[in-house]
Design a protein around this motif. Structure first.
Motif: not given
Lengths: 577, 91
Positions: A227-234, A481-486, A236-243, A301-302
């Motif tokens: 779970y922690t790995e998913v939290v970190k990876a996802r 607004f986080l834009g999650p997909d399935l 990071k993906e958001y923070i390094e994305g266009p936000q 919230c990120i």
């Protein structure tokens, strides 16, 4: 370990002011928020009931991921039979109560019944030590900000509040349910607003719920490392994305105006001449001189899309001033500057009113000739009418259709009694299909598609897909607004419960939520022939040559309610509202 | 020729086209080239001073470009792909 073990539903009987717990049904473990609310309402609520009577059920349900380390996942769904649409309704809000309830293992508060003495007010305290229903007559009529300040003065720093203002107490059908922010000020600035859930809370005599988890720990996953790995990876993906939501929704104003979806003067035009003064950029510019800024409404919230708006003296005025509010309380009423809209937003939060429904109601009053276009001061005075319970105030608080009934005015853009949001179904026809077919009615959070060029043949499937994804998102606790997909949501669920959740399972969950809600509505009396928008959306054009109308044939619209096969696009669709 | 990927919200200006081929040059020249074929696209991308609108983010071959005064001057080669994202959602 997270999971159904130890989780409970908290039942509250407002007829007797007693509470009880039910073990959380194991088969519902992947349901929270909107999906859980739909299950509870299907099980416990007669769809034919009077929405403001004792048989309606009010559900306050955090999402599945609430209280865990998942970022931006602490939203709470407020569900009930809507007194506005007379169908099932879910509106969700940020703030802190969802995180707190989940830390206590409470997957939902289920409020039933009604006190015999309708003048009584009650509050509730939910803590690690237990639950108590308490006399709250001393809070009767209090506005939300003063109420929360009074309540939290005597609570620990870990407490949060769910409350209604005078509009909810009066059972006005535009009434919202407020939740307090995560920051030190804990203001009631987050509202579950659409469809009148505040009126249902008011009908139960329940003025507030204080939730204090004390030192209850964060919820743990079955596979904490995974779970922690998913939290970190996802994350990071958001923070390094266009936000894309970093500047908040108010920044959308100018581009929405260019796309003819910034409705002016009760939607008679799609663009406002005051767009520059209503642009969120002006709010950002004010931060330097006045203070305020961007913040996050819930812990973890990120996205941080929420603006905090100050007045000219540098004092807090309101939060968050959103695109929808700037449109309905601003452009739609021809009010020409964000500062006045901020005042109106605060008044809506104080009385506990949906800014969309209230803005549409005031615009209808102006369009009917009973108030001058752009009369911001007159609009503010209407809130005194609402607070005092005058006939005019009741009409405004009951929403746009109620104003139409009072004035005899015919241009009341709505579907099934609920005012249409800012995102206009004429340039955005696929969004119009959502407004017609969603169990939530004309609600942009049910499935927004900002694509003015979509081919008509593609619209129904696109609408269905975003409706399904949003239903799952609103069950997870994630903010749209986080834009999650399935795929992202099922990845979290798989680690949370230590069981693989397949693509088919998560897609089926979304469809099941929609199906539960459609079935409820059918029993409540909704008919397929009412899957339409008001005549003004069909007959009155906006944009170049007034050519943009909601002109889709009924059979095109109806396709959105017949399940399409899962395709790759479904899994690429991000929640959007 | 390089390809510009049009944000869904702006496809009303390109008659629904998701991608438009343009001559190589810079991000600015690529957007200008799309504008010549798509009335209304220019206003969605550029403010009155000629700067890119603040709601846009640019990706060159899937790498996000740093925001700043030089963004529009980044060179775009023959086989490059420019993706334009627009923050248009939410309420």
């Amino acid at each position: 370990m997270a999971g159904p073990e130890g989780d409970r539903l908290l039942h509250v009987d407002m007829t007797t002011q007693t509470t009880s717990f039910e073990d959380f049904p194991a088969e519902w473990k992947l349901l929270g928020g909107r999906g859980l609310s739909a299950k509870i309402l299907t099980r416990d609520c007669d769809p034919t009931c009077d929405p403001l009577g004792p048989d309606n059920v009010l559900v306050m349900a955090p999402g599945v991921l609430g209280g865990s380390a998942a970022p931006t996942s602490g939203r709470i769904s407020i569900g009930c039979k809507s007194p506005l649409t007379h169908g099932i309704k879910e509106a969700n809000a940020g703030g802190q109560p969802a995180q707190h309830l989940m830390k206590l293992g409470i997957r939902a508060i289920v409020v039933k019944g009604q006190p015999a003495d309708r003048d009584k007010r009650y509050g509730m305290r939910v803590t690690a030590d237990g639950v108590e229903v308490i006399d709250a007559d001393d809070c009767k009529g209090m506005w939300n900000y003063a109420l929360c300040a009074k309540l939290l003065e005597n609570e620990s720093k870990t407490a949060s509040v769910i409350s209604i203002g005078p509009a909810g107490e009066q059972m006005l059908t535009g009434a919202s349910v407020a939740c307090t922010d995560q920051d030190k000020d804990r203001r009631p600035a987050r509202h579950a607003a659409r469809g009148g859930p505040g009126a249902v809370m008011g009908s139960k005599g329940l003025k507030y719920v204080v939730v204090d988890p004390g030192k209850a720990p964060m919820r743990k996953a079955a596979d904490p490392k995974g779970y922690t790995e998913v939290v970190k990876a996802r994350s990071k993906e958001y923070i390094e994305g266009p936000q894309m939501m970093k500047s908040g929704t108010a920044s959308v104003v100018p581009v929405a105006n260019m796309l003819n979806t910034f409705p002016y003067k009760n939607r008679t035009e799609g663009q406002s001449p005051d767009v520059d003064n209503l642009d969120g950029a002006r709010i950002h510019e004010s931060f330097e001189e006045r203070g305020g800024g961007m913040h996050n409404c819930l812990t973890g919230c990120i996205v941080s899309c929420s603006n905090v708006v100050h007045d000219k003296e540098g004092n807090y005025k309101t939060s968050a001033l959103e695109f929808e509010t700037l449109t309905l309380l601003g452009a739609c009423c021809a009010i020409d500057n964000w500062d006045d809209v901020a005042d109106l937003d605060r008044l809506c939060d104080e009385l506990g009113l949906d800014t969309i429904e209230t803005g549409a109601a005031i615009a209808a009053l102006m369009d009917a000739g009973e108030m001058q276009w752009g009369d911001a001061e007159g609009a503010k005075k209407l809130f005194d009418e609402i607070a005092s319970g005058s006939d005019l105030g009741k009409a405004i608080g009951n929403g746009a259709v109620a104003v139409g009934k009072r004035t005899g005015h015919k241009r009341i853009p709505n579907s099934r009694g609920q005012a249409i949001p800012a995102w206009d179904p004429r340039p955005l026809k696929a969004t119009g299909i959502t407004y017609c077919t969603s169990p939530m009615g004309a609600d942009h959070t049910a499935g927004l598609i900002v694509n003015p060029a979509m081919a008509p043949d593609d619209m129904a499937q696109a609408s269905q897909e975003v409706q399904l994804v949003n239903a799952v998102c609103d069950s997870s606790g994630f903010c749209q607004f986080l834009g999650p997909d399935l795929d992202m949501i099922r990845e979290y669920y798989s680690q949370l419960y230590g069981e693989e959740v397949s693509r088919e399972q998560i897609a089926d969950q979304g469809w099941e939520i929609l199906s539960d809600e459609w079935a409820f509505n059918e029993k409540a009396g909704w008919k397929a022939e009412d899957d339409v928008l008001s005549d003004d959306m069909v007959n009155e054009g906006i944009g170049p040559d007034q050519a943009l109308k909601f002109d889709l044939a009924a059979d095109v619209v109806a396709k959105a309610k017949v399940r399409f096969d899962n395709r790759e696009e479904l899994f690429k669709t991000k929640a959007s509202g | 020729m390089p390809i510009v990927v049009i944000p869904t919200a702006f496809r009303g200006t390109t008659n629904g086209a998701a991608e438009v081929e343009v001559p190589a040059g810079t991000i600015r020249s690529c957007l200008e080239s799309v504008s010549e074929q798509a009335p209304g696209f220019h206003e969605l991308c550029f403010d009155k001073a000629g700067n890119n609108q603040r709601w846009l983010k640019f990706f060159l071959n899937e790498v996000q470009l740093e925001e700043g005064p030089g963004t529009l001057d980044v060179e775009v080669g023959e086989n490059d792909r420019v993706e334009v994202l627009a923050a248009v959602a939410g309420g």
